[in-house]
Design a protein around this motif. Structure first.
Motif, PDB file in Angstrom:
ATOM      1  N   ASP A 172       0.717  -1.141  -0.064  1.00  0.00           N
ATOM      2  CA  ASP A 172      -0.043   0.086   0.045  1.00  0.00           C
ATOM      3  C   ASP A 172       0.922   1.198  -0.075  1.00  0.00           C
ATOM      4  O   ASP A 172       2.090   1.237   0.471  1.00  0.00           O
ATOM      5  N   LEU A 173       0.237   2.147  -0.675  1.00  0.00           N
ATOM      6  CA  LEU A 173       0.843   3.761  -0.633  1.00  0.00           C
ATOM      7  C   LEU A 173       0.475   4.226   0.787  1.00  0.00           C
ATOM      8  O   LEU A 173      -0.996   4.235   0.731  1.00  0.00           O
ATOM      9  N   ILE A 174       1.184   4.820   1.521  1.00  0.00           N
ATOM     10  CA  ILE A 174       0.904   5.613   2.856  1.00  0.00           C
ATOM     11  C   ILE A 174       1.655   6.869   2.648  1.00  0.00           C
ATOM     12  O   ILE A 174       2.691   7.127   2.285  1.00  0.00           O
ATOM     13  N   ARG A 175       0.981   7.835   3.404  1.00  0.00           N
ATOM     14  CA  ARG A 175       1.596   9.302   3.573  1.00  0.00           C
ATOM     15  C   ARG A 175       1.985   9.550   4.949  1.00  0.00           C
ATOM     16  O   ARG A 175       1.192   9.195   5.928  1.00  0.00           O
ATOM     17  N   LEU A 176       3.330   9.585   5.007  1.00  0.00           N
ATOM     18  CA  LEU A 176       3.886   9.901   6.417  1.00  0.00           C
ATOM     19  C   LEU A 176       3.255  11.360   6.957  1.00  0.00           C
ATOM     20  O   LEU A 176       3.283  12.208   6.208  1.00  0.00           O
ATOM     21  N   PRO A 177       3.430  11.369   8.471  1.00  0.00           N
ATOM     22  CA  PRO A 177       2.841  12.458   8.822  1.00  0.00           C
ATOM     23  C   PRO A 177       4.058  13.640   8.940  1.00  0.00           C
ATOM     24  O   PRO A 177       5.233  13.590   8.414  1.00  0.00           O
ATOM     25  N   ASP A 178       3.325  15.076   8.676  1.00  0.00           N
ATOM     26  CA  ASP A 178       4.270  16.329   8.770  1.00  0.00           C
ATOM     27  C   ASP A 178       5.238  16.324   9.734  1.00  0.00           C
ATOM     28  O   ASP A 178       4.765  15.817  11.064  1.00  0.00           O
ATOM     29  N   GLU A 179       6.510  16.703   9.705  1.00  0.00           N
ATOM     30  CA  GLU A 179       7.312  17.079  10.688  1.00  0.00           C
ATOM     31  C   GLU A 179       7.630  18.504  10.801  1.00  0.00           C
ATOM     32  O   GLU A 179       8.130  19.076   9.779  1.00  0.00           O
ATOM     33  N   ARG A 180       7.476  19.005  12.063  1.00  0.00           N
ATOM     34  CA  ARG A 180       8.065  20.309  12.292  1.00  0.00           C
ATOM     35  C   ARG A 180       9.475  20.472  12.134  1.00  0.00           C
ATOM     36  O   ARG A 180      10.022  19.627  13.059  1.00  0.00           O
ATOM     37  N   HIS A 181       9.960  21.267  11.448  1.00  0.00           N
ATOM     38  CA  HIS A 181      11.598  21.357  11.209  1.00  0.00           C
ATOM     39  C   HIS A 181      11.991  22.795  11.419  1.00  0.00           C
ATOM     40  O   HIS A 181      13.168  23.195  11.380  1.00  0.00           O
ATOM     41  N   GLY A 182      11.194  23.988  12.082  1.00  0.00           N
ATOM     42  CA  GLY A 182      11.824  25.254  12.242  1.00  0.00           C
ATOM     43  C   GLY A 182      10.771  26.374  12.519  1.00  0.00           C
ATOM     44  O   GLY A 182       9.536  25.922  12.710  1.00  0.00           O
ATOM     45  N   THR A 183      11.254  27.420  12.671  1.00  0.00           N
ATOM     46  CA  THR A 183      10.374  28.782  12.960  1.00  0.00           C
ATOM     47  C   THR A 183      10.634  29.790  12.204  1.00  0.00           C
ATOM     48  O   THR A 183      12.003  29.980  11.869  1.00  0.00           O
ATOM     49  N   ALA A 184       9.630  30.711  11.753  1.00  0.00           N
ATOM     50  CA  ALA A 184       9.800  31.941  11.037  1.00  0.00           C
ATOM     51  C   ALA A 184       9.338  32.919  11.498  1.00  0.00           C
ATOM     52  O   ALA A 184       8.233  32.933  12.430  1.00  0.00           O
ATOM     53  N   PHE A 185       9.857  34.112  11.483  1.00  0.00           N
ATOM     54  CA  PHE A 185       9.272  35.278  12.130  1.00  0.00           C
ATOM     55  C   PHE A 185       8.905  36.439  11.105  1.00  0.00           C
ATOM     56  O   PHE A 185       9.475  36.745  10.008  1.00  0.00           O
ATOM     57  N   VAL A 186       7.570  36.697  10.812  1.00  0.00           N
ATOM     58  CA  VAL A 186       7.062  37.797   9.847  1.00  0.00           C
ATOM     59  C   VAL A 186       7.188  39.037  10.250  1.00  0.00           C
ATOM     60  O   VAL A 186       7.229  39.740  11.160  1.00  0.00           O
ATOM     61  N   PHE A 187       7.961  39.665   9.017  1.00  0.00           N
ATOM     62  CA  PHE A 187       8.417  41.033   9.234  1.00  0.00           C
ATOM     63  C   PHE A 187       7.981  42.254   8.349  1.00  0.00           C
ATOM     64  O   PHE A 187       8.136  43.288   8.470  1.00  0.00           O
ATOM     65  N   GLN A 188       7.555  41.515   7.078  1.00  0.00           N
ATOM     66  CA  GLN A 188       6.681  42.375   6.151  1.00  0.00           C
ATOM     67  C   GLN A 188       5.587  41.691   5.666  1.00  0.00           C
ATOM     68  O   GLN A 188       5.632  40.622   5.303  1.00  0.00           O
ATOM     69  N   VAL A 189       4.554  42.480   5.776  1.00  0.00           N
ATOM     70  CA  VAL A 189       2.958  42.092   5.521  1.00  0.00           C
ATOM     71  C   VAL A 189       2.372  42.859   4.259  1.00  0.00           C
ATOM     72  O   VAL A 189       2.245  43.950   4.370  1.00  0.00           O
ATOM     73  N   PHE A 190       2.023  42.254   3.434  1.00  0.00           N
ATOM     74  CA  PHE A 190       1.111  42.643   2.210  1.00  0.00           C
ATOM     75  C   PHE A 190      -0.189  42.143   2.092  1.00  0.00           C
ATOM     76  O   PHE A 190      -0.481  41.272   3.187  1.00  0.00           O
ATOM     77  N   ASP A 191      -1.079  42.575   1.297  1.00  0.00           N
ATOM     78  CA  ASP A 191      -2.408  42.017   1.193  1.00  0.00           C
ATOM     79  C   ASP A 191      -2.433  40.499   1.477  1.00  0.00           C
ATOM     80  O   ASP A 191      -3.418  39.859   2.175  1.00  0.00           O
ATOM     81  N   ARG A 192      -1.772  39.748   0.680  1.00  0.00           N
ATOM     82  CA  ARG A 192      -2.022  38.141   0.262  1.00  0.00           C
ATOM     83  C   ARG A 192      -0.718  37.538   0.576  1.00  0.00           C
ATOM     84  O   ARG A 192      -0.698  36.345   0.221  1.00  0.00           O
TER      85      ARG A 192
END
Length: 384
Positions: free
Chosen positions: A342-362
């Protein structure tokens, strides 16, 4: 100088409320209004601290601030989740308009009581029995006097006016470089260039951008905006005349600072007034579920201290200062232990953090603060 009453505790959290941790010039203390709601929040945080379970496993009892430190970096020494530093730092609401900034050479002491932990400022009095004197003080100097910043400011400073996202491809109709001296195709600092198009009256300083490229949502395939790569700056030294006429004279420019050589066809946009913004790490108030759209520049993947674009902007509730978790999508593999494979999908793994510094509409730009694996387009983002 007017004498001020010392703060009872460090007021780093006051910076969150009062907008003190900025790259702005020195400002008067009265420029920081405090709402009743902010004051109530500050009092609750000041009384609480963080649970001992949130401390880093090897959190030291004290730490001496060094030149080049940031609040994020210091908080990562004491906390498992550095973005929770406002809960660790105390404050004095009577003096909330006078932020107690942190400077190289000051000593931070971790105080534990009743299952909670907080940081206080003090100094080592040099006693043989290890005595410590807690002596918070107020500095009345400006915000550019050597106090440490919340995050590595030099990493995002160039992007504040250089990295732009356009809702439509406005640069397609902006003034453009059409020629250079001696039939050159590329131009460097100090050389002359010639441009055509509608120049704004009174504007003499311009940014130069390469033709904007669309940013496409990795899931919906919708164009979220247009990213224009920053090339450099140019000054108008001689205005053009008779635009569009038979005897048109193009505008003459002198190339200023450059990130890369200027090409014929590059577009021009006026340099906006310099903006100053607070950068205080905090978690989004609501759940976030988005994706990395691209890595800034020509790189395929991003490491620590690099910039990525994400498919969430102000229309989605994204704010400057939001801290996000980075997730690598789980691979699809074949289970060879079964007859059907069977084909199975492994779970997502957290691997970092990011810091938002510039925000536009979308779309927003985020600085990768920590990472275990290279960040690529398609990586998922969530609240931390």
């Amino acid at each position: 100088m007017t004498q001020r009453r010392p703060l009872g505790l460090t007021t780093i959290y006051a910076a969150l409320l009062a907008g003190a941790l900025t790259c702005a010039p020195a400002m008067a203390a009265g420029d920081y209004p405090i709402t009743p709601k902010q004051r109530d929040t500050a009092q609750k945080v000041a009384q609480a601290g963080v649970p001992l379970s949130e401390l880093a496993p090897n959190a030291p009892d004290s730490y001496t601030v060094k030149r080049g430190d940031t609040l994020w970096g210091i908080s990562s020494i004491f906390l498992k989740s550095p973005w929770r530093w406002p809960e660790l730092w105390g404050m004095n609401t009577d003096q909330i308009k006078n932020p107690h900034l942190i400077y190289p050479g000051q000593v931070l002491f971790l105080v534990k009581a009743d299952g909670r932990a907080r940081l206080q400022l003090g100094r080592d009095v040099g006693g043989t029995n290890g005595d410590v004197k807690l002596s918070p003080r107020v500095r009345s100097t400006g915000l550019d006097d050597g106090s440490i910043t919340s995050i590595p400011q030099h990493l995002i400073e160039p992007f504040l006016n250089e990295a732009i996202i356009l809702n439509t491809d406005e640069l397609a109709t902006a003034p453009r470089v059409v020629a250079a001296q001696e039939n050159r195709v590329m131009m460097a600092k100090g050389e002359l260039a010639y441009a055509r198009g509608e120049f704004t009256n009174g504007d003499t300083e311009y940014r130069i951008f390469r033709q904007a490229k669309p940013l496409v949502d990795p899931v919906t395939k919708e164009v979220l905006g247009y990213e224009a790569a920053y090339v450099g700056t140019a000054d108008v030294v001689r205005p053009g005349s008779n635009a569009g006429g038979a005897n048109e004279v193009p505008t003459t420019l002198k190339i200023g600072l450059v990130r890369q050589e200027v090409n014929v066809g590059d577009r021009l946009a006026p340099i906006p007034a310099r903006g100053y913004t607070s950068y205080v790490p905090h978690a989004p108030a609501n759940p976030v579920d988005g994706f990395v759209v691209s890595v800034y520049g020509d790189a395929i993947n991003a490491g620590q201290n690099q910039i990525v674009a994400i498919n969430r902007g102000s229309a989605d509730g994204m704010e400057k200062g939001h801290v996000l978790a980075l997730w690598r999508s789980g691979r699809t593999v074949r289970d060879t232990t079964t007859a059907t494979k069977d084909l199975i999908r492994l779970p997502d793994e957290r691997h970092g953090t990011a810091f938002v510094f510039q925000v536009f509409d979308r779309v927003s730009y985020a600085l990768v603060l920590t990472v275990q694996e290279p960040v690529t387009a398609g990586d998922r983002i969530t609240q931390p």
